[in-house]
Design a protein around this motif. Sequence first.
Motif, PDB file in Angstrom:
ATOM      1  N   PHE A  91      69.843  55.167  49.495  1.00  0.00           N
ATOM      2  CA  PHE A  91      69.029  55.893  48.469  1.00  0.00           C
ATOM      3  C   PHE A  91      69.575  57.072  48.430  1.00  0.00           C
ATOM      4  CE2 PHE A  91      65.318  57.844  47.178  1.00  0.00           C
ATOM      5  CZ  PHE A  91      65.067  57.095  45.972  1.00  0.00           C
ATOM      6  N   VAL A  92      69.721  58.114  49.478  1.00  0.00           N
ATOM      7  CA  VAL A  92      70.013  59.449  49.204  1.00  0.00           C
ATOM      8  C   VAL A  92      71.494  59.797  49.074  1.00  0.00           C
ATOM      9  CG1 VAL A  92      69.879  61.904  50.375  1.00  0.00           C
ATOM     10  CG2 VAL A  92      68.150  59.905  50.680  1.00  0.00           C
ATOM     11  N   GLU A  93      72.425  58.857  49.620  1.00  0.00           N
ATOM     12  CA  GLU A  93      73.829  59.424  49.464  1.00  0.00           C
ATOM     13  C   GLU A  93      74.563  58.612  48.558  1.00  0.00           C
ATOM     14  OE1 GLU A  93      75.714  59.123  53.327  1.00  0.00           O
ATOM     15  OE2 GLU A  93      74.258  60.325  54.543  1.00  0.00           O
ATOM     16  N   SER A  94      74.202  57.243  48.625  1.00  0.00           N
ATOM     17  CA  SER A  94      75.010  56.594  47.533  1.00  0.00           C
ATOM     18  C   SER A  94      74.086  56.321  46.293  1.00  0.00           C
ATOM     19  CB  SER A  94      75.220  55.070  48.016  1.00  0.00           C
ATOM     20  OG  SER A  94      76.266  55.236  49.314  1.00  0.00           O
ATOM     21  N   LYS A  95      72.920  56.763  46.241  1.00  0.00           N
ATOM     22  CA  LYS A  95      72.252  56.488  45.066  1.00  0.00           C
ATOM     23  C   LYS A  95      71.930  55.374  44.536  1.00  0.00           C
ATOM     24  CE  LYS A  95      71.738  60.935  44.329  1.00  0.00           C
ATOM     25  NZ  LYS A  95      72.312  61.397  45.562  1.00  0.00           N
ATOM     26  N   LEU A  96      71.817  54.281  45.631  1.00  0.00           N
ATOM     27  CA  LEU A  96      71.452  52.793  45.521  1.00  0.00           C
ATOM     28  C   LEU A  96      70.106  52.540  45.685  1.00  0.00           C
ATOM     29  CD1 LEU A  96      74.790  51.339  47.084  1.00  0.00           C
ATOM     30  CD2 LEU A  96      74.330  51.803  44.573  1.00  0.00           C
ATOM     31  N   ILE A  97      69.270  52.036  44.768  1.00  0.00           N
ATOM     32  CA  ILE A  97      67.776  51.723  45.076  1.00  0.00           C
ATOM     33  C   ILE A  97      67.620  50.318  45.373  1.00  0.00           C
ATOM     34  CG2 ILE A  97      67.284  53.444  43.228  1.00  0.00           C
ATOM     35  CD1 ILE A  97      66.472  51.245  41.376  1.00  0.00           C
ATOM     36  N   TYR A  98      68.546  49.406  45.362  1.00  0.00           N
ATOM     37  CA  TYR A  98      68.321  48.138  45.771  1.00  0.00           C
ATOM     38  C   TYR A  98      68.986  47.796  47.092  1.00  0.00           C
ATOM     39  CZ  TYR A  98      66.348  47.538  41.217  1.00  0.00           C
ATOM     40  OH  TYR A  98      65.542  47.584  39.823  1.00  0.00           O
ATOM     41  N   THR A  99      68.446  46.963  48.039  1.00  0.00           N
ATOM     42  CA  THR A  99      68.898  46.494  49.354  1.00  0.00           C
ATOM     43  C   THR A  99      68.282  45.086  49.414  1.00  0.00           C
ATOM     44  OG1 THR A  99      69.105  48.688  49.846  1.00  0.00           O
ATOM     45  CG2 THR A  99      69.268  47.268  51.418  1.00  0.00           C
ATOM     46  N   TYR A 100      69.095  44.447  50.071  1.00  0.00           N
ATOM     47  CA  TYR A 100      68.689  43.011  50.486  1.00  0.00           C
ATOM     48  C   TYR A 100      68.332  43.184  51.891  1.00  0.00           C
ATOM     49  CZ  TYR A 100      70.874  40.939  46.559  1.00  0.00           C
ATOM     50  OH  TYR A 100      71.299  40.448  44.959  1.00  0.00           O
ATOM     51  N   SER A 101      67.203  42.505  52.108  1.00  0.00           N
ATOM     52  CA  SER A 101      66.860  42.111  53.611  1.00  0.00           C
ATOM     53  C   SER A 101      66.481  40.712  53.818  1.00  0.00           C
ATOM     54  CB  SER A 101      65.371  43.075  53.864  1.00  0.00           C
ATOM     55  OG  SER A 101      65.079  42.998  55.428  1.00  0.00           O
ATOM     56  N   GLY A 102      67.450  40.171  54.056  1.00  0.00           N
ATOM     57  CA  GLY A 102      67.360  38.514  54.047  1.00  0.00           C
ATOM     58  C   GLY A 102      67.088  38.097  52.804  1.00  0.00           C
ATOM     59  N   ILE A 103      66.247  37.253  52.440  1.00  0.00           N
ATOM     60  CA  ILE A 103      65.361  36.931  51.146  1.00  0.00           C
ATOM     61  C   ILE A 103      64.518  37.852  50.311  1.00  0.00           C
ATOM     62  CG2 ILE A 103      65.500  34.307  52.207  1.00  0.00           C
ATOM     63  CD1 ILE A 103      62.509  34.796  52.208  1.00  0.00           C
ATOM     64  N   ILE A 104      64.571  39.084  50.852  1.00  0.00           N
ATOM     65  CA  ILE A 104      63.788  39.925  50.107  1.00  0.00           C
ATOM     66  C   ILE A 104      64.736  41.170  49.538  1.00  0.00           C
ATOM     67  CG2 ILE A 104      62.032  41.742  50.443  1.00  0.00           C
ATOM     68  CD1 ILE A 104      61.029  40.432  53.089  1.00  0.00           C
ATOM     69  N   LEU A 105      64.355  41.674  48.380  1.00  0.00           N
ATOM     70  CA  LEU A 105      64.909  42.564  47.913  1.00  0.00           C
ATOM     71  C   LEU A 105      64.172  43.737  47.773  1.00  0.00           C
ATOM     72  CD1 LEU A 105      67.168  43.481  45.949  1.00  0.00           C
ATOM     73  CD2 LEU A 105      65.905  43.118  43.895  1.00  0.00           C
ATOM     74  N   VAL A 106      64.595  44.705  48.465  1.00  0.00           N
ATOM     75  CA  VAL A 106      63.906  46.031  48.943  1.00  0.00           C
ATOM     76  C   VAL A 106      64.388  46.934  47.536  1.00  0.00           C
ATOM     77  CG1 VAL A 106      63.233  47.897  50.282  1.00  0.00           C
ATOM     78  CG2 VAL A 106      63.853  45.746  51.061  1.00  0.00           C
ATOM     79  N   ALA A 107      63.345  47.360  47.010  1.00  0.00           N
ATOM     80  CA  ALA A 107      63.598  48.302  45.531  1.00  0.00           C
ATOM     81  C   ALA A 107      62.834  49.532  45.718  1.00  0.00           C
ATOM     82  CB  ALA A 107      63.134  47.688  44.368  1.00  0.00           C
ATOM     83  N   ILE A 108      63.525  50.633  45.783  1.00  0.00           N
ATOM     84  CA  ILE A 108      62.956  52.075  46.212  1.00  0.00           C
ATOM     85  C   ILE A 108      62.935  53.042  44.702  1.00  0.00           C
ATOM     86  CG2 ILE A 108      63.171  54.245  47.378  1.00  0.00           C
ATOM     87  CD1 ILE A 108      64.759  52.739  49.444  1.00  0.00           C
ATOM     88  N   ASN A 109      61.763  53.341  44.122  1.00  0.00           N
ATOM     89  CA  ASN A 109      61.540  53.785  42.845  1.00  0.00           C
ATOM     90  C   ASN A 109      62.232  55.088  43.108  1.00  0.00           C
ATOM     91  OD1 ASN A 109      60.436  54.904  40.573  1.00  0.00           O
ATOM     92  ND2 ASN A 109      58.556  54.604  41.080  1.00  0.00           N
ATOM     93  N   PRO A 110      63.361  55.288  42.138  1.00  0.00           N
ATOM     94  CA  PRO A 110      63.987  56.594  42.167  1.00  0.00           C
ATOM     95  C   PRO A 110      63.472  57.636  41.571  1.00  0.00           C
ATOM     96  CG  PRO A 110      64.935  55.164  40.472  1.00  0.00           C
ATOM     97  CD  PRO A 110      63.656  54.484  41.209  1.00  0.00           C
ATOM     98  N   TYR A 111      62.303  57.525  40.801  1.00  0.00           N
ATOM     99  CA  TYR A 111      61.538  58.569  39.748  1.00  0.00           C
ATOM    100  C   TYR A 111      62.736  59.044  38.741  1.00  0.00           C
ATOM    101  CZ  TYR A 111      57.581  57.761  42.701  1.00  0.00           C
ATOM    102  OH  TYR A 111      56.398  57.325  43.529  1.00  0.00           O
ATOM    103  N   LYS A 112      63.463  58.355  38.291  1.00  0.00           N
ATOM    104  CA  LYS A 112      64.537  59.019  37.480  1.00  0.00           C
ATOM    105  C   LYS A 112      65.028  57.474  36.644  1.00  0.00           C
ATOM    106  CE  LYS A 112      68.993  61.388  37.375  1.00  0.00           C
ATOM    107  NZ  LYS A 112      69.888  62.269  38.449  1.00  0.00           N
ATOM    108  N   GLN A 113      65.329  57.726  35.352  1.00  0.00           N
ATOM    109  CA  GLN A 113      65.903  56.846  34.525  1.00  0.00           C
ATOM    110  C   GLN A 113      67.444  56.622  35.005  1.00  0.00           C
ATOM    111  OE1 GLN A 113      64.697  54.802  32.324  1.00  0.00           O
ATOM    112  NE2 GLN A 113      62.668  55.746  32.762  1.00  0.00           N
ATOM    113  N   LEU A 114      67.729  55.321  35.334  1.00  0.00           N
ATOM    114  CA  LEU A 114      69.424  54.984  35.694  1.00  0.00           C
ATOM    115  C   LEU A 114      69.923  54.234  34.873  1.00  0.00           C
ATOM    116  CD1 LEU A 114      68.717  54.259  39.670  1.00  0.00           C
ATOM    117  CD2 LEU A 114      69.413  56.520  38.505  1.00  0.00           C
ATOM    118  N   PRO A 115      71.018  54.338  34.557  1.00  0.00           N
ATOM    119  CA  PRO A 115      72.023  53.594  33.583  1.00  0.00           C
ATOM    120  C   PRO A 115      72.513  52.330  34.034  1.00  0.00           C
ATOM    121  CG  PRO A 115      73.475  55.215  34.436  1.00  0.00           C
ATOM    122  CD  PRO A 115      72.091  55.462  35.246  1.00  0.00           C
ATOM    123  N   ILE A 116      71.539  51.527  34.732  1.00  0.00           N
ATOM    124  CA  ILE A 116      71.813  50.038  35.221  1.00  0.00           C
ATOM    125  C   ILE A 116      71.047  48.956  34.848  1.00  0.00           C
ATOM    126  CG2 ILE A 116      72.433  51.432  37.386  1.00  0.00           C
ATOM    127  CD1 ILE A 116      70.100  50.671  38.680  1.00  0.00           C
TER     128      ILE A 116
END
Length: 1584
Positions: A91-116
């Motif tokens: 999240f902090v270094e790679s600016k990636l807000i999504y991560t898998y945890s097995g069958i779960i998608l962990v989504a961290i709110n970036p509080y910023k508009q991202l072009p993705i």
Amino acid sequence: MALAELYTQYNRVWIPDNEEVWQSAEITKNYKAGDRFLHVQLEDGTELNYPVDPAALPPLRNPDILVGENDLTALSYLHEPAVLHNLKVRFVESKLIYTYSGIILVAINPYKQLPIYGDAIIHAYSGQNMGDMDPHIFAVAEEAYKQMARNNKNQSIIVSGESGAGKTVSARYTMRYFATVSKSSSNAHVEDKVLASNPITEAVGNAKTTRNDNSSRFGKYTEISFDQSYQIIGANMRTYLLEKSRVVFQSENERNYHIFYQLCASAMQPEYKHLKLGSAEEFNYTRMGGSTVIEGIDDRANMVETQKTFALLGLKGDFQMDVFKMLAAILHLGNVEIAAAGDERSSISMEDKHLNIFCELLGLNCDKMSRWLCHRKIITTSETVVKPMTRAQAVNARDALAKKIYSHLFDFIVERINQALQFSGKQHTFIGVLDIYGFETFDVNSFEQFCINYANEKLQQQFNLHVFKLEQEEYMKEDIPWTLIDFYDNQPVIDLIEAKMGILELLDEECLLPHGKDENWLQKLYNNFVNKNALFEKPRMSNTSFIIQHFADKVEYKCEGFLEKNRDTVHEVLIEILKESKFRNSLSLLMVTLNATTPHYVRCIKPNDEKLPFEFDSKRVTQQLRACGVLETIRISAQSYPSRWTYIEFFSRYSILMTQQELSINDKKQICKIVLQRLIQDHNQYQFGRTKIFFRAGQVAYLEKLRSDKLRHACIMIQKSVRGWLQRKKYLHTKQAAVTIQQYFRGQRTVRQAITARNLKQTWAAITIQKYCRGYLVRRLCQLIHVAAVTIQAYTRGFLARKKYRKMREEQKAVILQKYARAWLARRRFQNIRRFVLNIQLSYRVQQLQKKIEEQSRENHGLLERLTNLASAHMNDTDTIQKLEADVEKLTAQKRTYEEKGKKYKEDSEQKILKLENRNKELQEQKETLEIKLQEKTEEMKGTIAKGSFKGIVVGIERQPRPNGFFRNILRIRSGLEEQLMAMPVRIPVKILEKNFQNQKQDYEKEIELLKGEIKILKEEKTQLQHQIQQEIVVQDGLKMEVGQLTKQAQKIPELQKEIELLQTQKLDVEKQAHSQKRELREKMSEVTKQLLESYDFEDVRSRLSTEDLEHLNEDGELWFAYEGLKKATRVLESHFQSQKEIYEKEIEGLNFKVEHLSQDINHLQKLFREENDINDGIRLEVSRLTSENVDFEEKLDMKDRIIKKLEDQIKTLTKTLEKAEAHVPTSSKEYIGMMEYKKEDEERIIQNLILDLKPRGVVVNMIPGLPAHILFMCVRYADYLNDADMLKSFMNVTIDGIKQVVKEFMKCNTPRQNKNCLKHFDLSEYRQILSDLAIRIYHQFILVMENNIQAMIVPGMLEYESLQGISGLKPTGFRKRSSSIDDTDTYTMTSILQQLSYFYSTMCQNGLDSELLKQAVKQLFFLIGAVTLNSLFLRKDMCSCRKGMQIRCNISYLEEWLKDKNLQTSNAKETLEPLSQAAWLLQVKKITDDDAKEICEHCTSLSTVQIVKILNSYTPIDDFEKRVTPSFVRKVQAMLNNREEVPQLMLDTKYLFQVTFPFTPSPHALEMIQVPSSFKLGFLTRV
């Protein structure tokens, strides 16, 4: 190995920390079993002796290579600090807000508009496997959509999280994804309606809270329905847990629902004036929180958007205004002033403005409303009592009414939205999207939080069971022994809440009591659960609260308001409603729905409470991870075998640990087993599955340690060798320098020792002696040179004088030579003139011969036309004969029928039968007369045919009036035979003909059966018999007339015979003339040759001229040219005559051979016809005899036709020979003018053959490029030549409708000859734009076909395939990407792409595509390759490494080499790969210093700032020896790139098409010379 053995020096562990939750530390001293302290060093350099419990050592830290993984389950050590650190790095270094945890998608709110989230990203994830791309909400949506389509099973996506975590946005993106990838084919725009429901529900169900500016205050489950084609056909929405209390109360810095503020912001609009609203500050229900405005939000603009979405769903203005009236009424109701009238009473003034507006908007009675807001009705068994209420009770009643109105309005809006999303068809499957609160705990928790946490308990239970089930399926699939895994079961807390005599049941029971209170209900809870249920506690310092131990945490609830909110109290006098279903029932229905689907989980995490972009608060994140079940998933995985590698991944990664003997085994799976058994002694630490190896926690880290140690030892060995070599090199260099210095020093010392006074004197004396000696030698040399120069001058002057004398003599002789040479040249000119005259005479004679040949050709053409007419007339006569035969057969059958009828008739009809028999006898006599006449005519015809040709007879017959009977049948028989001869091969199978005759016989038998049926009909209908007899009389009269006509036609036979004899004589004359012309031509050419040879007396000339004279005469090469020209001319004439003779003889032999075969086939036919004719009766025998005779005549006619054709071929051959022999002589042959004559009814056939049916293979390969276009233009020129506007317009319209390719014409590039071929009457400019648009559409379709064929190969070939074998190291994959194969032989490679490109190139070349268009097509394909590869690189963090950059660069070089090999360097295709090339360079370049950052900014000009930053953030080291890109370096690069003016777009548009231009290439082919291939089937066209 034991876990304690991993706690060695240089390994790192996690220790608890009060601020960061966990802190990293490095072990400075090996840990031994029994030690009470662990010696570590913190990251700030502080050394610490950390006390440890041998049974619970600090968690180990994963190797750096595993940090930042896409899937948390890919980590070797699975525990809380590892999960927290991995999320923080991403999240902090790679600016990636999504991560898998097995069958779960962990989504961290970036509080910023991202072009993705653009459409390009959606298309990039569409069709991809979930683990192939970086984690994304679109990947979860694609997985749900794919499983629905593959398994025909309903899916659900459960999005949860606390307020402000981004649940609503995530749910919105999933619905947008489904709407984009499953567009329906109808015009209903269902997808837009589904998406339009979100702004409405957010307006009426979302509000600003202290944690989130757009917090959903209700739960929503949206079912998106799909048909059998998996296209959206509708949707249905269910809502849960609407926070009704927010309507009447908001905490500080919070707002009411957005729709109220949107209405207040639009109050001054004309259409809202009747609502009598003002600003939000004027109403109690909107100003309680003290925050009526959200920064950056325009409520008035949002109101306009809400109205638009209402309209899009079909909810028109009347409905909208009714909704707005209800909302305005609620606001006015909140401003109604209730005054206290004593202690037990309250009242409302009748002048209250807001009460009047409220009643006006809702159409209510103001008096009754004011009364019942302050009173309540109590109904008992005996009476009804109206009781006044205190001011507080009245205010509560008012607020309860407001909540009830809003609740029903909310439900009504949802119901109308569902009606708008209804569909007529049948739902095949659906995907449900659940957007619901996550686990919540506040300082003060009430009934709302209790319901939310209860719902989350149910969802967590369903989640645990699903995770457990998936783990079990994975083990069974891999044949791994299944052991029971202990996981947290929250069924006890659910039972505490919902079981019999549980919390909810006691609450319902208390609500039923007239005097039920919160305190009474709480006391019941204390009595039932305190000290009896471990999950229920009583707070020490409070008697109004209770504590429940939820799966996430302990929560203390205040009992105040529980009963009122559960009752949802509204007095029945105010509003009569049905009792609504309990929340428990709706929740139960939701769980049933979810259990019937395949769930997909999205857990939204709020990184900090200050809403700062990319700020990570470890405490808050840890709290949410514990609450949302992510850590529970990790714990379940860690208890079994969390690390799972495929055999190929293990082999690729750890081959460095394998011995040579192990690597020699061919089976990679067996190698992996042997190596693991050697490296890890404890076999319980791993299991071998069918396709994967299962490791327990920490074993992968141990293998990584072994691998790092091996590499470290190898590095040390390399460093030792390199350093030794450098030292030796330095030593040798130093030694060489020392030797050189010693050399110079010793030399200098020797010189100094030699310099003395005596040595100086001796040296001076030697120099003086040398001076005088050298002077003497130089003077002596000068004297010798002077004498030599004088001698040379004397000889030179004598030589020049003698040379001058000789030159004067030579000039005198030259005059004499010129005299003789000029005389010789004069004679040569005379001979040239004489030779020129002879050539002119020869040309004139050849011209005369050619004219005679042309005249003869025209005569032959006339003869062919006459023979063709005779053949057609013969066919008509054959038809007549065949018809006559049928008539005679019919008469015979009728006669037999009449005879059978006569025997069976009664006495009263005997006279009529006698008359019929008499009439039949008369007909028989006429028939016999006819047979006699036919026999006579036949004999006459035989005599005539013996002298001439039957075709002459036919011509004579044609000139007479044609009968309709006998001769037509004869001609029909002949035409049928001709068609059979033309259709069959040279040798006709006898069996086929026999079969045909047998079929004819069967047809005749069928006709006889039909006639028998007619006899039965005649028995029943006697009256029709007479009518039929009259018809027979008419037929007989017709036969008589036909016989008479046949007699007249037979009189013309002698004339036909004469014509045939004349044709034969003409043919003989033509042959004689051809032979004579050939003979004369040979004689003339031989005479010319002799004259040319005899005109020169070479011996005389050679005797009179010397060699020098000949060289002088032949300076310009004229003599040699004349001699060589004479020889070449002689050879050419001889070769031409010889080849003409051979061709003529071969053609004669071939024709004779064909004649013999045809004669044999005709004889076979004659025999077969005779056998068939023997079966028939007398008349049939006569007809068969005539038929056989006609066959003989036909054979003779065919022979004559062949002779004529042979003569024509001979004439053509002779003509061609003469043209070649006299190529320099202009001919007067027939000239074509480049037009193609056609008929209007043939237009469809032309377009069908030239455009629609023309295949890209076969004949097209061998024809000239653009031949169909040439032929079409020749047809256009013909229409222009006729000046027929309708014909031209019709042809152009038909061509445009069917055209597939067209070539533009531009006058400025035309040659004079092409200008001559231009249209003279019509201007086709009006069609030019149509043809241009059509050509562009065809080009785009052509590009689309190629792109569809190659797109699937791009990512596997360019990005995944290892062109440079052995440099890429595989990393462990998580749950989402676990392949199931050892070898991936079916995947595409770079060779596949190059082969496909070569196939496209060869196909375009074979079909004659213009070179410029070919270059543009290749450029478009290369752009697609670069764009797709780069887009995939942006979305795949695992591909962003230095080694992958080398692979990409290598693949680009292959493409560049392909361009060079195909000579396409000028196509600008290489430039389209520049962004990809720069991305590959960026992956390889050093990324540490300021100079590196500056170099990146200067070099990466084709990449945008967003793209550069994305690659830098996604850069992932493959080995521990590589370093990550630091965030400071990324910020440094970003600062340097801020000056760029560019669009902040991440993905390249793969659908972008370059502008296509159709260059004009003048055709090298003249229209007059174009030949139409027979394969085009355009024989109906005629060249003009």
